[in-house]
Write an enzyme that holds these catalytic residues in place. Sequence first.
Site, PDB file in Angstrom:
ATOM      1  N   GLY A  39       1.018  13.567   9.431  1.00  0.00           N
ATOM      2  CA  GLY A  39       1.702  12.296   9.793  1.00  0.00           C
ATOM      3  C   GLY A  39       2.792  12.158  10.348  1.00  0.00           C
ATOM      4  O   GLY A  39       3.392  13.185  11.390  1.00  0.00           O
ATOM      5  N   TYR A 189       2.470  -0.312  -4.136  1.00  0.00           N
ATOM      6  CA  TYR A 189       2.742   0.610  -3.277  1.00  0.00           C
ATOM      7  C   TYR A 189       4.244   0.236  -2.474  1.00  0.00           C
ATOM      8  O   TYR A 189       5.136   0.842  -2.244  1.00  0.00           O
ATOM      9  CB  TYR A 189       1.955   0.853  -2.109  1.00  0.00           C
ATOM     10  CG  TYR A 189       2.372   1.292  -0.790  1.00  0.00           C
ATOM     11  CD1 TYR A 189       2.766   2.803  -0.801  1.00  0.00           C
ATOM     12  CD2 TYR A 189       2.754   0.670   0.415  1.00  0.00           C
ATOM     13  CE1 TYR A 189       3.290   3.795   0.313  1.00  0.00           C
ATOM     14  CE2 TYR A 189       3.255   1.294   1.489  1.00  0.00           C
ATOM     15  CZ  TYR A 189       3.686   2.792   1.573  1.00  0.00           C
ATOM     16  OH  TYR A 189       3.814   3.190   2.742  1.00  0.00           O
TER      17      TYR A 189
END
Length: 324
Positions: A39, A189
């Site tokens: 990523g 999150y």
Amino acid sequence: MPSAAPTGSPTESPTERWDVHSLPRAGGKTFLVTGGNAGIGYFVAEQLAGTGATVVLGSRDPGRADAAVASIRSRVPGARVRHIRLDLADLSSLEASAEALGLDRLDAVVHNAGVKFDQPPRRETGDGHEAMFGINHLGHFALTHWLAPLLTAAPEGRVITTGSFAAMSERLDLDDLESTRDYEPERTYGRSKLAQMLFGFELDRRLKAVGSTVRSVVTHPGGALDSLTPSRPPLHVRTPGERLRGLPAGILVQGKDAAAWPAVRAVLDPSISGGELWTPRHFALRGTPRRRPVRGHLADAEVAAHLWSASHDLTGLEPRFGPA
């Protein structure tokens, strides 16, 4: 990002020059990138390796880390890159990870690794912490404790903490930091990323209070899509069809290679001071990196101090720095 200043605001000099495609040399320096095997973290590591620095990838998965190292070496001739095992979900392992660096000093750490779960149920680390808060925030908080002597030994060590646009609309529940009563994956999150950002700003206040030369800088990458990200096989392969389908989204967001730019600049730019926030230029979602004002709940020193104290209690550790 409602608090973002408009382009051309006094937060940035109009004469400032920073070329994301022509980075300053950093030979002799060593940087650690957590989650550097995939990523955005992979592209942070690849770009930093191009400066001549030694780059260490922190990764739970040796196989993926080996693949990332091989990919970087194939694109950066002479790259000085290696990896260590790093499991932010296992707090007891982090001292050994810091020792595995085998360094007398560390010039910067990029706290990039993170997890996001889109569906219930609530998950916990082996230490019993809610997984997103435990890995994204507590793991990096504890790792900073073990890295503090190495960062202090560098002439101007840096701690780069990666936040998220998801944090902007969230607030911490100081009575339920681990979402034991109120678990909703997206909110949890966002709160874990807010905790990271508040940690970065609180760390800056504490560094300045003791006269440390270490700088704490907070970044966020904006919006990043796989369909706009160049292929790095076998880590990531973008088909021509995916690229075409992703092009319209490029008006608002970008690939993970570009999303790496704020963190890379925060590591390398000598003009950056501790306590700053760096994001993509356009609506904090895409474009070259720029400094943004720290406002609203991100600037709440009282909440950040409460979070720091709670993090100390939960980990049994506390990052401590003194003068170099």
